[in-house]
Design a protein around this motif. Structure first.
Motif, PDB file in Angstrom:
ATOM      1  N   UNK A 226      46.926  24.511  44.606  1.00  0.00           N
ATOM      2  CA  UNK A 226      45.676  24.496  43.843  1.00  0.00           C
ATOM      3  C   UNK A 226      44.553  25.179  44.618  1.00  0.00           C
ATOM      4  N   UNK A 227      44.508  24.958  45.933  1.00  0.00           N
ATOM      5  CA  UNK A 227      43.466  25.577  46.759  1.00  0.00           C
ATOM      6  C   UNK A 227      43.592  27.100  46.738  1.00  0.00           C
ATOM      7  N   UNK A 228      44.816  27.592  46.842  1.00  0.00           N
ATOM      8  CA  UNK A 228      45.046  29.044  46.790  1.00  0.00           C
ATOM      9  C   UNK A 228      44.660  29.585  45.412  1.00  0.00           C
ATOM     10  N   UNK A 229      45.016  28.838  44.368  1.00  0.00           N
ATOM     11  CA  UNK A 229      44.687  29.273  43.004  1.00  0.00           C
ATOM     12  C   UNK A 229      43.177  29.341  42.803  1.00  0.00           C
ATOM     13  N   UNK A 230      42.447  28.318  43.264  1.00  0.00           N
ATOM     14  CA  UNK A 230      40.985  28.321  43.114  1.00  0.00           C
ATOM     15  C   UNK A 230      40.389  29.502  43.865  1.00  0.00           C
ATOM     16  N   UNK A 231      40.868  29.732  45.078  1.00  0.00           N
ATOM     17  CA  UNK A 231      40.348  30.845  45.871  1.00  0.00           C
ATOM     18  C   UNK A 231      40.523  32.170  45.136  1.00  0.00           C
ATOM     19  N   UNK A 232      41.725  32.418  44.617  1.00  0.00           N
ATOM     20  CA  UNK A 232      41.984  33.696  43.971  1.00  0.00           C
ATOM     21  C   UNK A 232      41.362  33.793  42.581  1.00  0.00           C
ATOM     22  N   UNK A 233      41.227  32.701  41.871  1.00  0.00           N
ATOM     23  CA  UNK A 233      40.578  32.745  40.559  1.00  0.00           C
ATOM     24  C   UNK A 233      39.121  33.154  40.707  1.00  0.00           C
ATOM     25  N   UNK A 234      38.423  32.579  41.680  1.00  0.00           N
ATOM     26  CA  UNK A 234      37.021  32.953  41.903  1.00  0.00           C
ATOM     27  C   UNK A 234      36.937  34.414  42.333  1.00  0.00           C
ATOM     28  N   UNK A 235      37.855  34.860  43.164  1.00  0.00           N
ATOM     29  CA  UNK A 235      37.871  36.256  43.592  1.00  0.00           C
ATOM     30  C   UNK A 235      38.092  37.186  42.406  1.00  0.00           C
ATOM     31  N   UNK A 236      39.029  36.831  41.542  1.00  0.00           N
ATOM     32  CA  UNK A 236      39.326  37.670  40.376  1.00  0.00           C
ATOM     33  C   UNK A 236      38.144  37.703  39.416  1.00  0.00           C
ATOM     34  N   UNK A 237      37.501  36.556  39.176  1.00  0.00           N
ATOM     35  CA  UNK A 237      36.336  36.526  38.285  1.00  0.00           C
ATOM     36  C   UNK A 237      35.226  37.399  38.844  1.00  0.00           C
ATOM     37  N   UNK A 238      34.978  37.295  40.144  1.00  0.00           N
ATOM     38  CA  UNK A 238      33.949  38.116  40.777  1.00  0.00           C
ATOM     39  C   UNK A 238      34.297  39.595  40.664  1.00  0.00           C
ATOM     40  N   UNK A 239      35.550  39.937  40.871  1.00  0.00           N
ATOM     41  CA  UNK A 239      35.991  41.326  40.764  1.00  0.00           C
ATOM     42  C   UNK A 239      35.828  41.853  39.345  1.00  0.00           C
ATOM     43  N   UNK A 240      36.212  41.048  38.358  1.00  0.00           N
ATOM     44  CA  UNK A 240      36.081  41.473  36.955  1.00  0.00           C
ATOM     45  C   UNK A 240      34.615  41.679  36.595  1.00  0.00           C
ATOM     46  N   UNK A 241      33.755  40.763  37.002  1.00  0.00           N
ATOM     47  CA  UNK A 241      32.338  40.901  36.676  1.00  0.00           C
ATOM     48  C   UNK A 241      31.713  42.092  37.387  1.00  0.00           C
ATOM     49  N   UNK A 242      32.210  42.423  38.567  1.00  0.00           N
ATOM     50  CA  UNK A 242      31.709  43.590  39.279  1.00  0.00           C
ATOM     51  C   UNK A 242      32.180  44.880  38.624  1.00  0.00           C
ATOM     52  N   UNK A 243      33.423  44.897  38.142  1.00  0.00           N
ATOM     53  CA  UNK A 243      33.998  46.121  37.587  1.00  0.00           C
ATOM     54  C   UNK A 243      33.662  46.354  36.118  1.00  0.00           C
ATOM     55  N   UNK A 244      33.148  45.358  35.432  1.00  0.00           N
ATOM     56  CA  UNK A 244      32.951  45.464  33.986  1.00  0.00           C
ATOM     57  C   UNK A 244      32.044  46.638  33.615  1.00  0.00           C
ATOM     58  N   UNK A 245      31.013  46.856  34.364  1.00  0.00           N
ATOM     59  CA  UNK A 245      30.129  47.973  34.069  1.00  0.00           C
ATOM     60  C   UNK A 245      30.700  49.306  34.485  1.00  0.00           C
ATOM     61  N   UNK A 246      31.510  49.318  35.539  1.00  0.00           N
ATOM     62  CA  UNK A 246      32.087  50.569  36.007  1.00  0.00           C
ATOM     63  C   UNK A 246      33.128  51.111  35.045  1.00  0.00           C
ATOM     64  N   UNK A 247      33.870  50.245  34.395  1.00  0.00           N
ATOM     65  CA  UNK A 247      34.926  50.677  33.481  1.00  0.00           C
ATOM     66  C   UNK A 247      34.321  51.271  32.211  1.00  0.00           C
ATOM     67  N   UNK A 248      33.308  50.608  31.674  1.00  0.00           N
ATOM     68  CA  UNK A 248      32.721  51.056  30.417  1.00  0.00           C
ATOM     69  C   UNK A 248      31.882  52.313  30.605  1.00  0.00           C
ATOM     70  N   UNK A 249      31.319  52.480  31.777  1.00  0.00           N
ATOM     71  CA  UNK A 249      30.478  53.647  32.027  1.00  0.00           C
ATOM     72  C   UNK A 249      29.150  53.512  31.310  1.00  0.00           C
ATOM     73  N   UNK A 250      28.567  54.629  30.949  1.00  0.00           N
ATOM     74  CA  UNK A 250      27.260  54.626  30.313  1.00  0.00           C
ATOM     75  C   UNK A 250      27.344  54.583  28.789  1.00  0.00           C
ATOM     76  N   UNK A 251      28.544  54.495  28.248  1.00  0.00           N
ATOM     77  CA  UNK A 251      28.699  54.461  26.792  1.00  0.00           C
ATOM     78  C   UNK A 251      28.166  53.171  26.193  1.00  0.00           C
TER      79      UNK A 251
END
Length: 124
Positions: free
Chosen positions: A82-107
């Motif tokens: 569970x500890x490993x899962x929590x660690x990686x889930x938070x990392x993945x959420x942070x990564x997705x929120x960081x990349x969300x604007x980069x993927x869509x671009x200026x469109x």
């Protein structure tokens, strides 16, 4: 990485956000989530889970009951997973929120402002 002094500085610097900023006045809230909540979840929760599992195992070993020791070992293994899962889930959420604007671009108009808001919250 998470720095308690940095987090305290963020809390002490409560300023009204400009209406023209990318966060629409919510920069403080987004900053608290990015620099406060995420690191606490990512680091604190796994540490607590592992410490509690270790304490359960120590109590079982002290009691010298083989059945309790096996149950405590199972609990410790589950809590480590569970500890490993929590660690990686938070990392993945942070990564997705960081990349969300980069993927869509200026469109997408709202996504670029979200990218600017999220990046501004990450800066100290």
């Amino acid at each position: 990485m998470f720095n308690l002094m940095n987090f305290m500085q963020v809390l002490s610097n409560v300023q009204a956000a400009d209406t023209g900023d990318a966060c629409g006045g919510l920069l403080f809230l987004v900053r608290i989530i990015r620099q406060g909540v995420f690191p606490i979840l990512q680091i604190g929760v796994p540490i607590i889970l592992i410490v509690l599992g270790t304490l359960d195992l120590a109590k079982a070993v002290i009691s010298s009951d083989d059945k309790q020791v096996k149950e405590a070992q199972g609990k410790l293994i589950k809590r480590c997973i569970y500890a490993i899962a929590v660690f990686f889930i938070v990392t993945i959420v942070n990564l997705v929120l960081t990349m969300v604007g980069n993927i869509a671009g200026d469109d997408a108009s709202g996504i670029s402002s979200w990218r600017e808001c999220w990046n501004a919250a990450g800066q100290s």
